[in-house]
Write an enzyme that holds these catalytic residues in place. Structure first.
Site, PDB file in Angstrom:
ATOM      1  N   ASP A 248       0.817  -1.221   0.000  1.00 55.53           N
ATOM      2  CA  ASP A 248       0.000   0.000   0.000  1.00 55.53           C
ATOM      3  C   ASP A 248       0.852   1.273   0.000  1.00 55.53           C
ATOM      4  O   ASP A 248       0.394   2.317  -0.462  1.00 55.53           O
ATOM      5  CB  ASP A 248      -1.039   0.014   1.128  1.00 55.53           C
ATOM      6  CG  ASP A 248      -0.467  -0.199   2.503  1.00 55.53           C
ATOM      7  OD1 ASP A 248       0.760  -0.344   2.631  1.00 55.53           O
ATOM      8  OD2 ASP A 248      -1.261  -0.220   3.463  1.00 55.53           O
TER       9      ASP A 248
HETATM   10  C1  LAN Z   1       3.530  -1.110  10.196  1.00 56.71           C
HETATM   11  C2  LAN Z   1       3.667   0.283   9.749  1.00 56.71           C
HETATM   12  C3  LAN Z   1       3.048   0.596   8.427  1.00 56.71           C
HETATM   13  C4  LAN Z   1       1.863  -0.279   8.111  1.00 56.71           C
HETATM   14  C5  LAN Z   1       0.968   0.249   6.965  1.00 56.71           C
HETATM   15  C6  LAN Z   1       1.742   0.574   5.696  1.00 56.71           C
HETATM   16  C7  LAN Z   1       0.286   1.536   7.422  1.00 56.71           C
HETATM   17  C8  LAN Z   1      -0.108  -0.785   6.698  1.00 56.71           C
HETATM   18  O1  LAN Z   1      -1.030  -0.298   5.773  1.00 56.71           O
HETATM   19  C9  LAN Z   1       0.475  -2.138   6.369  1.00 56.71           C
HETATM   20  C10 LAN Z   1       1.287  -2.658   7.545  1.00 56.71           C
HETATM   21  C11 LAN Z   1       2.417  -1.719   7.994  1.00 56.71           C
HETATM   22  C12 LAN Z   1       3.553  -1.860   7.022  1.00 56.71           C
HETATM   23  C13 LAN Z   1       2.955  -2.082   9.370  1.00 56.71           C
HETATM   24  C14 LAN Z   1       2.971  -3.500   9.810  1.00 56.71           C
HETATM   25  C15 LAN Z   1       3.371  -3.782  11.273  1.00 56.71           C
HETATM   26  C16 LAN Z   1       4.445  -2.846  11.765  1.00 56.71           C
HETATM   27  C17 LAN Z   1       5.663  -3.018  10.912  1.00 56.71           C
HETATM   28  C18 LAN Z   1       3.880  -1.412  11.629  1.00 56.71           C
HETATM   29  C19 LAN Z   1       2.601  -1.188  12.399  1.00 56.71           C
HETATM   30  C20 LAN Z   1       4.958  -0.598  12.315  1.00 56.71           C
HETATM   31  C21 LAN Z   1       5.418  -1.480  13.498  1.00 56.71           C
HETATM   32  C22 LAN Z   1       4.853  -2.904  13.262  1.00 56.71           C
HETATM   33  C23 LAN Z   1       5.891  -3.961  13.695  1.00 56.71           C
HETATM   34  C24 LAN Z   1       5.340  -5.358  13.529  1.00 56.71           C
HETATM   35  C25 LAN Z   1       6.279  -3.677  15.153  1.00 56.71           C
HETATM   36  C26 LAN Z   1       7.268  -4.622  15.751  1.00 56.71           C
HETATM   37  C27 LAN Z   1       6.561  -5.564  16.609  1.00 56.71           C
HETATM   38  C28 LAN Z   1       6.455  -6.866  16.360  1.00 56.71           C
HETATM   39  C29 LAN Z   1       5.299  -7.602  16.892  1.00 56.71           C
HETATM   40  C30 LAN Z   1       7.443  -7.597  15.527  1.00 56.71           C
END
Ligand code: LAN
Length: 655
Positions: free
Chosen positions: A391
């Site tokens: 996205d």
């Molecule tokens: C994110 C940040 C961005 C987010 C969007 C692009 C907004 C979304 O549309 C798709 C998923 C994604 C890329 C996403 C997935 C999970 C993340 C990477 C996070 C929320 C930022 C932090 C999180 C990550 C898993 C945190 C670390 C913790 C663990 C449980 C490994």
């Protein structure tokens, strides 16, 4: 013009102008918008534990500011939450307690005393969920017998197995990777008097003689969202059996294999890593593998990418910023105002950021390192980070196309073709789009989620948001480059994506969001996606969505949801309207046959009533989420979506 409409219109364009100016005033020198991407409280103590082990403390001023953050996040009951403002967890309470002790706060400190009391009331360290126990084991505060096994040998299994780690959702895979190395070598900090003291503080029983093995799967009720499946319990038994007989030569081979994968992830991301946890664990791998050295130093140099100095102290963010994502939305909000000439300089700068941060090449030897193609994609933060996301690529492509006629040097058609190709390649078999990678394993693999604290972490499922964004991007791309070789593939992809979105609509007319809170977010994406692929404003699914939203409008004219919506899988209102959620609801209704309704007028009035003299909006409840349970802050959303909603409402109100 009826009176109500006249009243709604008065001053609206002034509000838009002010919001636009505010956006302009807060643009960074690199053309993006920078904001806090904090929220999760378990990240900073993980970092502090790791820097303690590496023996590389921060400067005194920063450490004092970490403590300020911990004080601010502590709940009145004495515990620490998983995310800012949430209820206390044993996981974070144990970690935040330990981290503050490592920073030199004495055990008799009144706040730490309260924290310790809360922790010990719930079983102490033995009730910490698996990831926390793992970190405690690294700190020599837990015995590895009490850690659920994560042997590195699993990486050597046949790649065709659905449970091969290379098939996990990339975030779990990249955390499991360094974990399996550290587990494989039983990495542990040397026992110091400070650590010995902590052993006496965080357990309910004496450390010596404690039955660690029996505590492996124990976890406090406060922390459990996804209970361990029976399948995992069986697997865990088998893994324990394996650990008892694991031979040295296979272990050495597995460790070497894993370390090479860690090395590649570090190099692909310029030592930023895909996320905060694997960043910290990868650094630890090199500390133990090479006893310090250049790779640890390279990791340390990139740590500031993750730190944010806020009003309440310095903390670790969930990513190395949300810059690309925010910038792409900001561009679209500005375009919705129609004031392109007035905003030309800001758009030129923003375009520069988007242009410079497109990923232009695949990662080296990518099949060996289980990476999908990257060329043409956009990441969430910056190009240095390197992992493109479906996205983010879609929003990057949408904004690049929107700006083509308004900037001096638009991004070349070739590069936009690459983005479109990548989006096409990412579509899942069910017609939806995943986050980073096409699903590599069936959904039932979620049964192997060992985290207890999070949901949906094993598989890169198809998501409403990602699907909508990709559909909108493909539609925009088709309108601009309709006659390319991909035309037929695009038609098909759009058809399948549209069917996916329609199928995901719930009986009440809503869609659940996975990355924003929650139904207002999911519904905004779904409505925008379906409208983009040709559904009319009065098509039944859109009408049902509008009815759903209108049924949740609050008396103050706004909308607001709490993270409980995500956890409970059903709409949970805040007492008051929230600017970001109200904006999503207004943006959805404006695309329905309720565009000219009292509901929209009240929503717009709410947004205007909350707007500050500088054109921005005050801080409010957290709007982002991941894996159902953890909230994450999107600092720039208020000013971006507030502007976008007002701007989109402007023409309707003037009719
Ligand atoms: C994110 C940040 C961005 C987010 C969007 C692009 C907004 C979304 O549309 C798709 C998923 C994604 C890329 C996403 C997935 C999970 C993340 C990477 C996070 C929320 C930022 C932090 C999180 C990550 C898993 C945190 C670390 C913790 C663990 C449980 C490994």
């Amino acid at each position: 013009m009826p009176e109500a409409r006249q009243a709604a219109r008065n001053g609206l364009s002034d509000a838009v102008e002010r919001a636009l100016r505010h956006l302009q005033d807060t643009q960074s020198s690199d053309g993006s918008w920078h904001g806090d991407y904090g929220g999760p409280v378990f990240l900073l103590p993980t970092l502090i534990a790791a820097t303690h082990i590496v023996g590389a403390p921060f400067d005194q001023e920063t450490e004092a500011d970490f403590v300020r953050y911990f004080r601010h996040e502590q709940n009145p009951d004495g515990g620490w939450p998983l995310h800012s403002g949430g209820e206390s967890y044993v996981y974070t309470t144990a970690l935040c307690y330990v981290a503050q002790r490592l920073l030199g706060i004495p055990a008799e400190d009144p706040d730490l005393r309260r924290g310790r009391a809360w922790l010990l009331d719930r079983g102490g360290a033995a009730s910490v969920p698996p990831w926390g126990k793992f970190l405690l084991a690294l700190l020599n505060l837990y015995d590895y017998d009490g850690v659920m096994p994560v042997p590195p040998e699993l990486w050597l299994l046949p790649k065709a197995l659905p449970a091969h780690p290379s098939r996990f959702w990339c975030h779990s895979r990249m955390v499991y990777l360094p974990m399996s190395y550290l587990y494989g070598i039983r990495a542990q900090a040397p026992l110091t008097p400070a650590l010995r003291a902590l052993r006496d503080e965080i357990f309910c029983e004496p450390f010596e003689g404690f039955d660690f093995r029996a505590s492996q799967t124990r976890c406090a009720a406060s922390d459990v969202y996804t209970p361990l499946s029976r399948t995992y319990r069986v697997l865990n038994g088998l893994l324990n059996g394996y650990e008892a007989v694991a031979g040295k030569s296979l272990r050495d081979r597995a460790n070497a294999y894993v370390l090479d994968q860690v090395r590649q992830e570090d190099e692909n991301t310029n030592f930023i890593c895909i996320g905060p946890i694997n960043k910290v664990l990868n650094m630890l791998c090199w500390h133990f593998a090479e006893h310090g050295g250049e790779r640890v130093a390279a990791h340390r140099r990139q740590l500031p990418e993750y730190l944010w100095k806020g009003d309440h102290g310095t903390h670790m963010q969930g990513y190395n910023s949300s810059r690309l994502w925010d910038t792409a939305f900001a561009v679209q909000a500005v375009c919705a105002t129609g004031r392109m000439d007035q905003a030309r300089a800001m758009l030129e700068e923003a375009h520069g950021y988007i242009e410079r941060n497109q990923v232009l090449e695949d990662t080296p030897d990518r099949a060996r390192y289980f990476r999908d193609a990257s060329k043409g994609g956009w990441p969430f933060s910056n190009r240095k980070h390197g992992w493109p996301i479906s996205d983010c690529t879609a929003e990057g492509l949408k904004s690049a196309i929107a700006l083509q006629a308004h900037v001096a040097q638009p991004i070349s058609a070739e590069r936009l073709h690459d983005a479109a190709d990548l989006i096409l390649d990412w579509q899942n078999g069910d017609g939806g789009w995943p986050t980073y990678e096409k699903a590599r394993t069936p959904s039932w693999m979620e049964a192997l989620n060992p985290s207890l604290v999070f949901a949906d972490i094993m598989v890169d499922h198809s998501y409403v948001e990602c699907t909508s964004a990709c559909l909108q991007a493909l539609v925009g791309y088709r309108a601009r480059y309709g006659d390319t070789a991909r035309a037929a593939r695009i038609e098909q992809a759009i058809e399948r994506g549209r069917a996916f979105l329609l199928k995901r609509q719930r009986a009440d007319g809503s869609w659940i969001g996975s990355w924003g809170i929650c139904f207002t977010y999911g519904t905004w994406f779904a409505v925008s996606g379906l409208r983009a692929v040709g559904l009319a404003a009065d098509a039944t699914p859109i009408r049902r969505a509008a009815a759903f939203l209108m049924s949740h409008q609050l008396p103050d004219g706004g909308w607001g949801e709490t993270i409980e919506s995500c956890k409970q899988d059903s709409y949970v209102s805040c007492p008051d309207g929230q600017v970001v959620m109200t904006s999503w609801a207004v943006l959805s209704l404006l695309q329905s046959d309720q565009a000219d309704s009292e509901a929209v007028r009240a929503g717009v009035a709410f947004l205007r009533s909350r707007q500050q003299p500088d054109g921005g909006w005050p801080d409010e409840t957290i709007a982002g989420v991941f894996n159902r349970t953890c909230a994450i802050t999107y600092d720039n959303y208020r000013k971006i979506f507030g502007l976008w909603a007002l701007a989109a409402a402007e023409p309707c109100m003037e009719r």
